[in-house]
Scaffold this active site. Structure first.
Site, short mmCIF file in Angstrom:
data_model
loop_
_atom_site.label_atom_id
_atom_site.label_comp_id
_atom_site.label_asym_id
_atom_site.label_seq_id
_atom_site.Cartn_x
_atom_site.Cartn_y
_atom_site.Cartn_z
N SER A 97 44.04 -31.36 31.01
CA SER A 97 42.90 -30.59 31.56
C SER A 97 42.21 -31.27 32.90
CB SER A 97 41.83 -30.73 30.28
OG SER A 97 41.54 -32.09 30.12
N HIS A 118 47.22 -24.99 30.30
CA HIS A 118 46.36 -25.58 29.88
C HIS A 118 45.50 -24.59 28.83
CE1 HIS A 118 41.56 -27.11 30.33
NE2 HIS A 118 42.25 -27.53 29.44
N ASN A 123 36.61 -26.19 34.13
CA ASN A 123 35.88 -27.39 34.02
C ASN A 123 35.05 -27.32 35.35
OD1 ASN A 123 36.31 -28.55 31.70
ND2 ASN A 123 38.21 -29.33 32.16
#
Length: 503
Positions: free
Chosen positions: A115, A136, A186
């Protein structure tokens, strides 16, 4: 890839278990392995219980067949696809794939579920890096439909499309993204919590008040501080610092010093029973009381906003046409603080407050006061606003209040991701909604607010703080000047963000 695969999953933690369950339920043979054989055996036993539970709820057909497709191994004898879900350590992953490359045939495809680490860097330890791609998944894997497909610099160009096809057959949504720090989700998710921490650092409002505004005024499902407590402050700090350093300390991504300080005190959130909230033994947050509104005492109020003035008048508040003596003046600026908005219109600072117009006064109202606003004026405005039946949060002065400010930096970050070509505008919006649970994709959200208003908020913050953290993305500024949607892409291929080959 063929219809039925042998898929090896390395790592028996929560992520590895979820990936194994997804592929077994999707009709593939799954080999689960871990450095601790006992951990792999326990994981399969856990999955059997989960499969029975799902079957009991009518959400899974033929549970016996799914269980039959799951087994543990000490070493992978052969596989079509190996998915790694081990600790986030570059050297550990490199060693693992080097060992797998030495033992498995050239046709075996390797995928890393990292990640935060570079897929290119992981693949650099292989003799044939073209056989490795990022895949992912998000936890919990069976429920979180998004999968980031991340080709490294040397990944076979055909491999992302093959993996994407496989992901779709499992009922999940693949998004291809560039191999950059934080990938897409993210990266796009950083400003929500980092800017909330910045608001806390400045004393604009307390965590519970910021969370209430985010939920009840901006429309988020969860406030930023409740989110940090849920995921864990340790995770939040690690990811925030990784993305920040990975983009060479871009000020837009700068974390708050509050995170590491609270981390040192082990105030991690639910996992330690204390974070920005305190939790009882069952993990439920203990309630945080909010400031009660005083009763409206008849103080005359003036508002520059006709809609707000009409709401107040309908609630029995005395609304006057001019901000004369003894009147509380309410400004409703986009991108300016109460101090600036009041002075620019010649209003007396002691009797001037602000209300955030973001959201059209339909949910929780945010009342802000400048350093010069008297307590009597704040109380009078608080009582008047509460008389409308809306919940009211009282905060200190800030350009963009709280909702405007958070939404503006979220939209700006998404604009910069699009400008850098890390993903297409459509994929940015889809990934953020699926991966972060936002009610709208950030670029679509910017269009709903109005790109010009978003730009005004950022320029107000940039002017007020002189901080490049708030510099507007050129993706945003150009589209504002041209009157375009934030989701519009150039029509020439040289600037196209990465796309899956079969889309």
């Amino acid at each position: 890839m063929q219809d039925e695969l042998t898929v090896a999953v390395v790592g028996a933690g929560a992520m590895g278990r979820g990936i194994a369950q997804l592929f077994a339920a999707g009709g593939h043979r799954v080999l689960l392995t871990d450095v601790r054989r006992q951990a792999a055996d326990e994981a399969v036993a856990h999955l059997h219980r989960m499969i029975d539970r799902l079957a009991g709820k009518g959400r899974l057909d033929d549970p016996a067949a799914v269980k039959e497709r799951l087994r543990t191994v000490e070493e992978i004898p052969a596989a079509d696809l190996v998915i790694e879900a081990v600790v986030e350590d570059l050297e550990v992953k490199r060693r693992l794939f080097a060992e797998l490359e030495a033992r498995l045939g050239a046709k075996t495809v390797f995928a890393t579920n990292t990640s935060s680490l570079s897929v290119t860097a992981i693949a650099a330890g292989l003799d044939h890096p073209e056989r490795l791609c990022g895949l992912h998944f998000f936890n919990p894997v069976p429920l979180m439909r998004l999968v980031e497909v991340v080709p490294g610099e040397r990944t076979d160009p055909e491999l992302p499309g093959r993996l994407a096809h496989l992901v779709r057959r499992l009922g999940h949504k693949p998004i291809v993204v560039t191999d950059t720090p934080g990938f897409l989700v993210n990266h796009a998710g950083r400003p929500y919590t980092t800017e909330a921490l910045r608001l806390l650092d400045e004393g604009i409002a307390a965590p519970a008040d910021i969370d209430r505004i985010c939920r009840e005024a901006a429309g988020f499902r969860m406030g930023p501080f409740a989110l940090i407590d849920l995921t864990g402050l340790d995770v939040n700090v690690a990811v925030s610092e990784s993305v920040y350093r990975g983009f060479y300390d871009d000020p837009r991504l700068r974390p708050s010093p509050t995170g590491p300080r609270r981390l040192a005190a082990s105030r991690l959130g639910r996992k330690t029973g204390e974070g920005f909230y305190r939790y009882d033994d069952s993990g439920r947050p203990k309630p945080v009381p909010e400031l009660l509104a005083p009763a409206y005492q008849g103080t005359p109020v003036w508002s520059e906003d006709a809609q707000l003035a009409s709401m107040l008048r309908a609630a029995g508040v005395t609304v006057v046409p001019e901000p004369g003596p003894g009147t509380v003046a309410i400004v409703t600026p986009w991108g300016a603080d109460v101090t600036t908005a009041g002075l620019d219109t010649g209003l007396p600072p002691q009797r001037t407050v602000g209300v955030d117009p973001c959201g059209g006064f339909t949910g929780r109202l945010t009342l802000a006061a400048s350093p010069a606003t008297s307590r009597a004026a704040v109380a009078a405005a608080h009582g008047a606003l509460a008389a409308t039946g809306h919940a009211v949060s009282v905060t200190s002065d800030s350009a963009g209040f709280i909702a405007q400010r958070l939404l503006a930096v979220i939209v700006n970050t998404a604009c910069e991701i699009a400008q850098l070509g890390l993903a297409s505008p459509a994929d940015i919006d889809t990934a953020v909604m699926l991966g972060l649970g936002y009610p709208h994709g950030p670029l679509a959200w910017g269009d709903r607010i109005g790109p010009a208003k978003v730009l005004r908020v950022l320029e107000g913050l940039h002017t007020g703080y002189r901080d490049p953290r708030y510099r507007p993305s050129v993706w945003l500024t150009r589209r504002v000047h041209l009157g375009m949607s934030l989701r519009d892409s150039p029509r020439y291929p040289s600037s196209a963000a990465p796309r899956l080959p079969d889309e």
